[in-house]
Design a protein around this motif. Structure first.
Motif: not given
Length: 182
Positions: A11-23, A25-27, A46-53
């Motif tokens: 959830e923190a990653a989604r906030v960083a990605e979509f609200e803060l636009e901080d890739l 931090a999201a990764s 697996y999905e979280s590793y893919k999203k981090a990359i």
């Protein structure tokens, strides 16, 4: 670590990605969520590793464009600049992203025209709105708008020259554009 911790990091990653636009931090947060899920033996790792990359690759687009610009502008090294731009382009294609520059030549010419017209109409007029933080800059612009116009025009001409040099360099180094001699 539990799946709940993984959910919190995700959830923190989604906030960083979509609200803060901080890739970055999201990764980082997606990577942490993946670690939590992995330790809990969850398939969500697996999905979280893919999203981090993916987030790091998207961040690499911004870094590649910045490096390309620096090599082009500061060093006039169009070959290295093109390498960075090409890397950014390949990643953009991979993620189906598009880039458009808001500062086209036409846009900058319009800025020069609009500022000059407004200042020529009434160079002593007060700006509309609360511009206290910019007051010194606006006063300077009112006083020196002809110099500003000249400087901006020279900057645009310089950028156009760089673009022309870039095209000439690309033409000289591109084997496809070279005439074939027998």
């Amino acid at each position: 670590m539990t799946p709940d911790a993984g959910n919190i990091f995700a959830e923190a990653a989604r906030v960083a990605e979509f609200e803060l636009e901080d890739l970055l931090a999201a990764s980082t947060d997606y990577l942490e969520s993946a670690q939590c899920y992995r330790r809990a033996l969850s398939k969500q790792a697996y999905e979280s590793y893919k999203k981090a990359i993916e987030k790091m690759e998207k961040r690499a687009i911004n870094i590649s464009v910045m490096c390309g610009y620096l090599y082009e502008k500061d060093l006039a090294d169009f070959v290295k600049s093109d390498e960075f731009y090409d890397k950014a382009y390949k990643l953009m294609v991979k993620y189906n992203l598009q880039h458009s520059c808001a500062y086209t030549n036409e846009y900058m010419q319009a800025v020069i025209r609009d500022v000059s017209e407004e200042l020529n109409k009434n160079p002593k007029s007060k700006p509309v709105g609360d511009f206290n933080q910019y007051r010194n800059k606006i006063e300077w612009l009112k006083e020196y708008h002809e110099k500003f116009k000249e400087k901006l025009t020279h900057t645009i001409a310089y950028v156009e020259t760089l673009a022309e040099e870039r095209n000439n360099t690309a033409t000289k180094t591109d084997p496809i554009s070279q005439p074939v001699t027998a």
